[in-house]
Design a protein around this motif. Sequence first.
Motif, PDB file in Angstrom:
ATOM      1  N   GLU A  53       9.672   3.033   3.331  1.00 22.96           N
ATOM      2  CA  GLU A  53       8.484   2.608   2.585  1.00 22.96           C
ATOM      3  C   GLU A  53       7.213   2.927   3.371  1.00 22.96           C
ATOM      4  OE1 GLU A  53       9.187  -1.527   1.874  1.00 22.96           O
ATOM      5  OE2 GLU A  53      10.593  -1.147   0.232  1.00 22.96           O
ATOM      6  N   ARG A  54       7.246   2.700   4.704  1.00 23.23           N
ATOM      7  CA  ARG A  54       6.074   3.026   5.531  1.00 23.23           C
ATOM      8  C   ARG A  54       5.778   4.517   5.509  1.00 23.23           C
ATOM      9  NH1 ARG A  54       8.422   0.334  10.089  1.00 23.23           N
ATOM     10  NH2 ARG A  54       8.326  -1.851   9.573  1.00 23.23           N
TER      11      ARG A  54
ATOM     12  N   GLN B 258       4.224   5.339   2.206  1.00 23.66           N
ATOM     13  CA  GLN B 258       2.845   4.853   2.161  1.00 23.66           C
ATOM     14  C   GLN B 258       1.937   5.731   3.012  1.00 23.66           C
ATOM     15  OE1 GLN B 258       1.652   2.319   0.224  1.00 23.66           O
ATOM     16  NE2 GLN B 258      -0.337   3.062   0.892  1.00 23.66           N
ATOM     17  N   ARG B 259       2.418   6.158   4.176  1.00 24.12           N
ATOM     18  CA  ARG B 259       1.624   7.034   5.041  1.00 24.12           C
ATOM     19  C   ARG B 259       1.350   8.362   4.344  1.00 24.12           C
ATOM     20  NH1 ARG B 259       3.727   7.669  10.844  1.00 24.12           N
ATOM     21  NH2 ARG B 259       2.488   5.789  11.110  1.00 24.12           N
TER      22      ARG B 259
ATOM     23  N   GLN C 162       1.252   8.869   1.112  1.00 22.69           N
ATOM     24  CA  GLN C 162       0.286   8.584   0.047  1.00 22.69           C
ATOM     25  C   GLN C 162      -1.122   8.456   0.622  1.00 22.69           C
ATOM     26  OE1 GLN C 162       0.595   8.488  -3.186  1.00 22.69           O
ATOM     27  NE2 GLN C 162      -1.455   7.751  -3.618  1.00 22.69           N
ATOM     28  N   ASN C 163      -1.250   7.759   1.741  1.00 27.59           N
ATOM     29  CA  ASN C 163      -2.563   7.606   2.374  1.00 27.59           C
ATOM     30  C   ASN C 163      -3.129   8.957   2.809  1.00 27.59           C
ATOM     31  OD1 ASN C 163      -2.359   4.871   2.015  1.00 27.59           O
ATOM     32  ND2 ASN C 163      -1.849   4.420   4.147  1.00 27.59           N
TER      33      ASN C 163
END
Length: 82
Positions: free
Chosen positions: A43-44, A47-48, A50-51
């Motif tokens: 998940e991290r 998210q990274r 996506q960021n």
Amino acid sequence: MSRAAKLTFLGSCVFAVGTIWFVHRAQELERESMYQGVIRDQERKAQRAQNQREFAETRALHAELIKQQPDVGEAGGRGEHA
């Protein structure tokens, strides 16, 4: 066998079975906890990524907006008051 010997043997068996059950349960919980760590890492990473995509889009938008703006430095950004 005497009654005391039978109770001691039964107690020892119950203790051994309880210990084995406890150890297996602890291993299952630890394995589940470790798997949850893998899921959190995935998940991290997502998210990274996506960021980073959002940052690249924002940077591209910023560059495009800068190109569309008139050059403020020539219009009077320096020394107008003097």
